[in-house]
Design an enzyme around this catalytic site. Structure first.
Site, short mmCIF file in Angstrom:
data_model
loop_
_atom_site.label_atom_id
_atom_site.label_comp_id
_atom_site.label_asym_id
_atom_site.label_seq_id
_atom_site.Cartn_x
_atom_site.Cartn_y
_atom_site.Cartn_z
N GLU A 11 0.57 -1.15 0.54
CA GLU A 11 -0.02 -0.13 -0.24
C GLU A 11 0.98 1.29 -0.11
OE1 GLU A 11 -1.48 2.12 3.14
OE2 GLU A 11 -1.19 0.22 5.07
N LYS A 72 -5.09 11.27 0.59
CA LYS A 72 -5.20 10.16 0.62
C LYS A 72 -6.77 8.64 0.73
CE LYS A 72 -6.69 7.65 5.25
NZ LYS A 72 -7.17 7.96 7.17
N VAL A 92 -5.71 0.19 2.58
CA VAL A 92 -5.66 -0.80 2.04
C VAL A 92 -7.14 -1.29 2.03
CG1 VAL A 92 -6.64 -2.81 4.07
CG2 VAL A 92 -4.60 -1.55 5.02
N ASP A 122 -17.08 5.92 13.57
CA ASP A 122 -16.03 5.91 12.08
C ASP A 122 -15.34 4.52 12.54
OD1 ASP A 122 -13.64 6.62 10.85
OD2 ASP A 122 -12.80 7.76 12.35
N SER A 124 -13.29 2.08 9.42
CA SER A 124 -12.66 2.91 8.20
C SER A 124 -12.95 1.35 7.94
CB SER A 124 -11.33 2.22 8.43
OG SER A 124 -10.58 1.70 7.57
N LYS A 143 -4.20 -1.03 14.80
CA LYS A 143 -3.03 -0.51 16.54
C LYS A 143 -4.49 -0.31 17.51
CE LYS A 143 0.23 2.16 14.75
NZ LYS A 143 0.65 3.26 13.58
#
Ligand code: PSU
Ligand code: MN
Length: 299
Positions: A11, A72, A92, A122, A124, A143
């Site tokens: 990535e 991004k 990703v 939120d 992803s 993480k």
């Protein structure tokens, strides 16, 4: 498209937004080298001038590592950067999508996005992509900036199988333990490939998440990293950060607060994941399932 060599996608958000210069540039090059050294072909993914690319040139990687105008790009941003012919670093989610578009089945990254701490609004797009796009994603889990139990629940709801590579526990990025179980442990690349083939033969959509523990020598204790995470999460809330800004802010703040040790841990696990992904890509090539329908020869 059928690649001649086993191929591993890499990535670019981690290059443009996840690591500081010049470590990002060195890391991008090293990951490609590690993939090659382990018998596979690297294909770093990004969008350059609106064009989807799997297999960036060294100059393009340099551009992504140094330019401040690279956007991004998660799934919802794809049509925008393509229409406007912009440069974009792929997350990703979008790296999976582009990899699949180019016939690449294995992808190495550091950590996936997930469900953020807090109200749980939120989430992803990485999770949704894992539910729908058939790519094996090799990572060190997610993480601890995220809500890891909620992230695993979300993956389960959407039918994403989570593999622990040489471990029974879900990986918490800097630390090898999270207290959370994976769905299945695999100790070899061949075992991962077996599960992948079973999934495909069942006709189940989506990817496979392979979580690899950070090497023991590079691991950071949770109590060293947790105060920095808590502070960064608090600051993000105070600044009222939203959407795509949140993850890069947290990553940068934690790197600032914890210094070189967390950076080194981050680099170490990325390189380790590149090696494991290459091994899986090679095993995948050597074990194409006999049951796959054979294409009729052209007359
Ligand atoms: N986790 C890291 N480093 C990263 C990312 C996540 O430790 O660079 C990046 C990845 O590209 C991931 C993205 O796909 O952040 C997730 O962003 P968001 O939460 O906005 O979907
Ligand atoms: Mn988000």
């Amino acid at each position: 498209m059928h690649h001649l060599h086993p191929t591993v996608a890499l990535e670019s958000t981690v290059i443009s937004h996840g690591l500081p210069y010049p470590h990002n540039l060195a890391l991008a090059r090293e990951m490609e080298e590690i993939v090659r050294a382990n018998g596979a072909e690297p294909a770093t993914v990004a969008i350059i001038g609106g064009e989807l690319i799997a297999g960036l040139s060294p100059a393009q990687i340099h551009h992504l590592a140094t330019s401040s105008t690279v956007r991004k790009v998660s799934r919802r941003d794809l049509p925008i950067v393509v229409a406007k012919k912009l440069d974009g670093a792929t997350t990703v989610a979008t790296t999976m999508w582009v990899a699949h578009h180019f016939g690449i089945a294995v992808f190495a990254t550091g950590g996936i996005g997930g469900v953020h701490r807090g109200e749980g609004t939120d989430i992803s797009a990485d999770l949704q992509e894992l539910a729908q796009t058939p790519v094996i994603v090799v990572c060190a889990g997610a993480k601890a900036i995220l809500d890891l139990p909620a992230t695993l629940e979300h993956l389960e709801t959407h039918g994403v199988t989570v593999v622990g590579y040489g471990t029974n526990e879900f990986q918490a990025f800097y630390t090898r333990t999270s207290g959370l179980p994976v769905d299945v442990r695999c100790d070899t690349a061949a075992e991962v490939v077996k599960i992948w083939h079973a999934k495909q033969q069942l006709g189940l959509p989506g990817g496979l998440l392979v979580t690899v523990p950070i090497p023991v020598a590079d691991e950071l204790p949770a109590d060293e990293i947790e105060p920095a995470i808590a502070q960064a999460v608090k600051e993000a809330a105070m600044r009222g950060l939203r959407s795509a800004e949140v993850t890069p802010f947290l990553l940068t703040r934690i790197a600032d607060l914890t210094g070189e040790r967390s950076l080194n841990a981050n680099l170490a696990l990325l390189k380790n994941n590149a090696r494991v992904a290459a091994e899986i890509a090679v095993a995948l090539r050597h074990d194409e399932p006999a049951e796959l329908p054979q294409r009729e020869p052209f007359s």
